[in-house]
Design a protein around this motif. Structure first.
Motif, short mmCIF file in Angstrom:
data_model
loop_
_atom_site.label_atom_id
_atom_site.label_comp_id
_atom_site.label_asym_id
_atom_site.label_seq_id
_atom_site.Cartn_x
_atom_site.Cartn_y
_atom_site.Cartn_z
N ARG A 1 21.30 65.29 -71.54
CA ARG A 1 21.79 65.69 -72.87
C ARG A 1 22.65 66.95 -72.77
O ARG A 1 23.67 67.08 -73.45
CB ARG A 1 20.61 65.94 -73.81
CG ARG A 1 19.85 64.69 -74.22
CD ARG A 1 18.98 64.96 -75.43
NE ARG A 1 18.02 66.02 -75.18
CZ ARG A 1 16.78 65.82 -74.75
NH1 ARG A 1 16.38 64.59 -74.49
NH2 ARG A 1 15.97 66.84 -74.56
N LEU A 2 22.23 67.88 -71.93
CA LEU A 2 22.92 69.16 -71.84
C LEU A 2 24.29 69.05 -71.20
O LEU A 2 25.21 69.79 -71.58
CB LEU A 2 22.05 70.16 -71.07
CG LEU A 2 20.77 70.59 -71.79
CD1 LEU A 2 19.80 71.25 -70.84
CD2 LEU A 2 21.11 71.55 -72.93
N VAL A 3 24.46 68.15 -70.24
CA VAL A 3 25.76 68.02 -69.58
C VAL A 3 26.58 66.87 -70.14
O VAL A 3 27.69 66.60 -69.67
CB VAL A 3 25.58 67.85 -68.05
CG1 VAL A 3 24.94 69.08 -67.46
CG2 VAL A 3 24.76 66.61 -67.72
N GLY A 4 26.03 66.16 -71.14
CA GLY A 4 26.81 65.11 -71.80
C GLY A 4 26.97 63.86 -70.97
O GLY A 4 28.00 63.17 -71.07
N LEU A 5 25.96 63.52 -70.17
CA LEU A 5 26.01 62.32 -69.34
C LEU A 5 24.79 61.45 -69.65
O LEU A 5 23.82 61.90 -70.26
CB LEU A 5 25.99 62.68 -67.85
CG LEU A 5 27.17 63.53 -67.33
CD1 LEU A 5 26.90 63.95 -65.89
CD2 LEU A 5 28.48 62.75 -67.43
N SER A 6 24.85 60.19 -69.23
CA SER A 6 23.69 59.33 -69.35
C SER A 6 22.70 59.67 -68.25
O SER A 6 23.07 60.21 -67.20
CB SER A 6 24.09 57.86 -69.24
OG SER A 6 24.55 57.57 -67.94
N GLN A 7 21.42 59.35 -68.46
CA GLN A 7 20.42 59.62 -67.44
C GLN A 7 20.72 58.87 -66.14
O GLN A 7 20.57 59.45 -65.05
CB GLN A 7 19.01 59.29 -67.94
CG GLN A 7 17.93 59.63 -66.92
CD GLN A 7 16.53 59.48 -67.46
OE1 GLN A 7 16.29 59.68 -68.65
NE2 GLN A 7 15.59 59.13 -66.60
N PRO A 8 21.13 57.58 -66.18
CA PRO A 8 21.48 56.91 -64.92
C PRO A 8 22.59 57.61 -64.15
O PRO A 8 22.56 57.67 -62.91
CB PRO A 8 21.89 55.51 -65.37
CG PRO A 8 21.16 55.29 -66.64
CD PRO A 8 21.14 56.62 -67.31
N THR A 9 23.55 58.18 -64.89
CA THR A 9 24.64 58.90 -64.21
C THR A 9 24.11 60.16 -63.54
O THR A 9 24.49 60.50 -62.41
CB THR A 9 25.75 59.25 -65.20
OG1 THR A 9 26.26 58.05 -65.77
CG2 THR A 9 26.88 60.01 -64.52
N VAL A 10 23.22 60.87 -64.23
CA VAL A 10 22.60 62.06 -63.64
C VAL A 10 21.84 61.68 -62.37
O VAL A 10 21.95 62.35 -61.34
CB VAL A 10 21.67 62.75 -64.66
CG1 VAL A 10 20.81 63.81 -63.98
CG2 VAL A 10 22.48 63.38 -65.78
N THR A 11 21.07 60.59 -62.44
CA THR A 11 20.32 60.14 -61.27
C THR A 11 21.25 59.79 -60.11
O THR A 11 21.01 60.17 -58.96
CB THR A 11 19.47 58.91 -61.64
OG1 THR A 11 18.56 59.27 -62.70
CG2 THR A 11 18.67 58.42 -60.44
N THR A 12 22.34 59.11 -60.42
CA THR A 12 23.30 58.73 -59.38
C THR A 12 23.93 59.96 -58.74
O THR A 12 24.07 60.03 -57.51
CB THR A 12 24.40 57.83 -59.98
OG1 THR A 12 23.79 56.65 -60.51
CG2 THR A 12 25.43 57.45 -58.94
N GLN A 13 24.29 60.95 -59.55
CA GLN A 13 24.90 62.16 -59.01
C GLN A 13 23.92 62.93 -58.12
O GLN A 13 24.30 63.45 -57.06
CB GLN A 13 25.41 63.04 -60.15
CG GLN A 13 26.63 62.48 -60.86
CD GLN A 13 27.22 63.47 -61.85
OE1 GLN A 13 26.78 64.61 -61.94
NE2 GLN A 13 28.23 63.04 -62.58
N LEU A 14 22.66 62.99 -58.53
CA LEU A 14 21.67 63.69 -57.71
C LEU A 14 21.46 62.98 -56.38
O LEU A 14 21.37 63.62 -55.33
CB LEU A 14 20.34 63.78 -58.46
CG LEU A 14 20.22 64.86 -59.53
CD1 LEU A 14 18.83 64.83 -60.14
CD2 LEU A 14 20.50 66.24 -58.96
N ARG A 15 21.39 61.67 -56.41
CA ARG A 15 21.21 60.92 -55.16
C ARG A 15 22.40 61.14 -54.23
O ARG A 15 22.24 61.29 -53.02
CB ARG A 15 21.05 59.44 -55.47
CG ARG A 15 19.67 59.10 -56.04
CD ARG A 15 19.58 57.64 -56.42
NE ARG A 15 18.25 57.30 -56.94
CZ ARG A 15 17.97 56.16 -57.56
NH1 ARG A 15 18.92 55.24 -57.74
NH2 ARG A 15 16.75 55.92 -58.00
N ALA A 16 23.60 61.16 -54.81
CA ALA A 16 24.79 61.38 -53.99
C ALA A 16 24.77 62.78 -53.37
O ALA A 16 25.13 62.96 -52.20
CB ALA A 16 26.05 61.19 -54.83
N LEU A 17 24.32 63.77 -54.15
CA LEU A 17 24.25 65.13 -53.63
C LEU A 17 23.18 65.23 -52.54
O LEU A 17 23.39 65.89 -51.50
CB LEU A 17 23.95 66.11 -54.77
CG LEU A 17 23.89 67.60 -54.41
CD1 LEU A 17 25.21 68.07 -53.82
CD2 LEU A 17 23.53 68.43 -55.64
#
Length: 305
Positions: free
Chosen positions: A32-48
């Motif tokens: 919510r804070l960065v304006g993304l969907s939760q799946p997108t947040v999960t994908t970005q964390l996995r990539a990092l």
């Protein structure tokens, strides 16, 4: 997860998302804070994580907890990312609240001595998630990064955890007036626990750990008895004693109001009562968060005052 580290540059969007999750303590809140969907947040964390070759978060039933690798990354990342966000406009530090402080300890101590005092912290915006349990289990969770602070009845061992004495609790032998009127307390003080013959014992566990320690320390004798009532919660043990169901040993802090009102009475008041030291523990090297420091300082002031 692979242990290799990529030689390519880090993605700023992924870093911004990571910092939001680290501070919010939740994928959903960070999304919510960065304006993304939760799946997108999960994908970005996995990539990092794949890029770094390190796991950054462990999943909890509610939210996530950072690993030591995440603590290190956040410590190096927070100031430059906040400065960049301030230049760009918006201010990440203001947009993302600090994560809840994960506090754990014995249920009875937290309920009686800590929870009623949390108002000033909450007025400052501190959020807490409190877990109760046995000290050994909670210290293992602290080492694994599942908690920020643990109140422990045993001193932590090893280099992974730092601890300091928090409070000394003394133990008292008590019963309701119906029993104290029937027990010869002068005989108890002079001749020891033989004066308690026939009195039902109320215990926290079948092996009478607190009573056995009291008998050994005060009476210099081994307690050999079967408890009449076993309840694995000292608050319930106290309630049973107030109801006149028998004799027990309790931490003084837990039964102070009952002693003051007379619903419980001391059977004995030795000069050298058994004492147990409680410790406040946290991980060595964990990145200090302001709200964790606030809770830590509050607990130390509370118990030492």
């Amino acid at each position: 997860m692979s242990d290799r580290k990529s030689n390519g540059p880090l993605d700023l969007t992924q870093l911004r998302t990571f910092l939001a999750v680290y501070r919010a303590g939740s994928l959903t809140a960070a999304a919510r804070l960065v304006g993304l969907s939760q799946p997108t947040v999960t994908t970005q964390l996995r990539a990092l994580e794949e890029h770094l070759g390190r796991r950054l978060f462990e999943r909890l039933p509610r939210g996530v907890t950072p690993t030591p690798a995440a603590d290190d990354l956040a410590a190096r990342l927070a100031a430059p990312m906040d400065a960049l966000q301030a230049i760009a406009g918006g201010g990440l530090q203001e947009a993302v609240p600090e994560p809840p402080v994960l506090l754990a300890g014995p249920a009875e101590f937290l309920a009686a001595a800590v929870v009623p005092t949390l108002g000033p912290l909450m007025e400052k915006g501190v959020r807490l998630r409190i877990t109760t349990g046995l000290s050994e289990d909670l210290l293992a969770g602290l080492r694994a990064g599942r908690y920020d602070l643990v109140v422990s009845t045993i001193r932590p061992r090893g280099r992974a955890l730092a601890s300091e004495p928090l409070t000394d609790e003394d133990f008292v032998l008590v019963a309701a007036p119906g029993w104290t009127d029937r027990i010869d307390r002068d005989l108890l003080a002079r001749d020891g626990p033989a004066a308690l013959a026939g009195a039902p014992l109320i215990s926290y566990a079948d092996d009478l750990p607190i009573l056995r320690r009291y008998w050994r320390h005060v009476f210099d004798t081994r307690l050999v008895a079967e408890p009449a009532l076993v309840i694995p919660d000292l608050r319930a043990v106290k309630a049973a004693a107030v109801a006149g169901l028998g004799v027990t040993v309790l931490p003084r802090y837990l039964c102070g109001p009952e002693l003051a009102s007379g619903s419980l009475r001391l059977l004995l008041d030795p000069e050298d009562a058994p004492i147990n030291t409680g410790f406040l523990a946290q991980r060595n090297g964990a990145h200090p968060l302001p709200h964790v420091d606030l809770v830590r300082d509050h607990l130390l002031r509370l118990t030492r005052g």
